[in-house]
Design a protein around this motif. Structure first.
Motif, short mmCIF file in Angstrom:
data_model
loop_
_atom_site.label_atom_id
_atom_site.label_comp_id
_atom_site.label_asym_id
_atom_site.label_seq_id
_atom_site.Cartn_x
_atom_site.Cartn_y
_atom_site.Cartn_z
N ARG A 252 0.84 -1.19 0.00
CA ARG A 252 0.00 0.00 0.00
C ARG A 252 0.88 1.24 0.00
O ARG A 252 1.82 1.35 0.78
CB ARG A 252 -0.90 0.00 1.24
CG ARG A 252 -2.14 -0.84 1.04
CD ARG A 252 -3.09 -0.68 2.21
NE ARG A 252 -3.89 0.53 2.18
CZ ARG A 252 -5.03 0.65 1.53
NH1 ARG A 252 -5.49 -0.35 0.81
NH2 ARG A 252 -5.72 1.76 1.60
N ARG A 253 0.52 2.16 -0.86
CA ARG A 253 1.27 3.41 -0.94
C ARG A 253 0.43 4.56 -0.40
O ARG A 253 -0.79 4.55 -0.56
CB ARG A 253 1.66 3.69 -2.38
CG ARG A 253 2.72 2.75 -2.92
CD ARG A 253 3.10 3.19 -4.33
NE ARG A 253 4.28 2.65 -4.92
CZ ARG A 253 4.62 1.38 -5.02
NH1 ARG A 253 3.90 0.48 -4.48
NH2 ARG A 253 5.71 1.02 -5.64
N THR A 254 1.10 5.57 0.16
CA THR A 254 0.37 6.75 0.63
C THR A 254 0.00 7.60 -0.58
O THR A 254 0.53 7.41 -1.68
CB THR A 254 1.23 7.58 1.60
OG1 THR A 254 2.37 8.07 0.89
CG2 THR A 254 1.69 6.75 2.79
N SER A 255 -0.88 8.55 -0.35
CA SER A 255 -1.31 9.41 -1.47
C SER A 255 -0.14 10.23 -2.00
O SER A 255 -0.05 10.51 -3.19
CB SER A 255 -2.44 10.33 -1.02
OG SER A 255 -1.99 11.18 0.00
N GLU A 256 0.77 10.63 -1.11
CA GLU A 256 1.94 11.40 -1.54
C GLU A 256 2.83 10.56 -2.46
O GLU A 256 3.29 11.04 -3.49
CB GLU A 256 2.73 11.86 -0.31
CG GLU A 256 3.85 12.84 -0.64
CD GLU A 256 4.60 13.31 0.60
OE1 GLU A 256 5.82 13.44 0.49
OE2 GLU A 256 3.96 13.53 1.65
#
Length: 115
Positions: free
Chosen positions: A2-6
């Motif tokens: 999972r990646r952050t929005s940034e």
């Protein structure tokens, strides 16, 4: 993973296609950015202004400028329009003719205030 929005936005910007392609850089602050020389083009400098005024004093008016002065001296309802038409015929463009008409009008007003 999972990646952050940034991280997602950085990844999307690092793709070498689209309108926002290319390496991500920080913009320079406004006070650090200097104007390009081309932005100054056409701006009247102090020296040129002085030289033109001296040349104008020494050389006097051109024949068509004297004619414009005569037209405004005669007056009449359509004096400004006739001045514009004569200036347009000599100078070629609408804006230049308007500027010349205003210049001669200011010169005439200055001459009248002196007398």
């Amino acid at each position: 993973v999972r990646r952050t929005s940034e991280e997602r936005s950085i990844m999307s910007l690092s793709i070498a296609a689209g309108t926002k392609k290319g390496f991500i850089v920080e913009r320079l602050p406004k006070d650090k950015v200097r104007a390009r020389p081309s932005r100054r083009k056409g701006v009247l400098g102090k020296r040129v202004k002085q030289v033109r005024s001296v040349v104008g004093e020494v050389a006097g008016l051109a024949p068509y400028e004297k004619r414009l002065l005569d037209i405004i001296k005669m007056g009449g309802v359509t004096a400004e329009k006739r001045m514009y038409k004569v200036a347009k015929a000599r100078l070629g463009t609408h804006v230049r003719a308007q500027r010349k008409r205003d210049q001669i009008k200011n010169l005439y007003a200055e001459m009248r205030s002196r007398a």
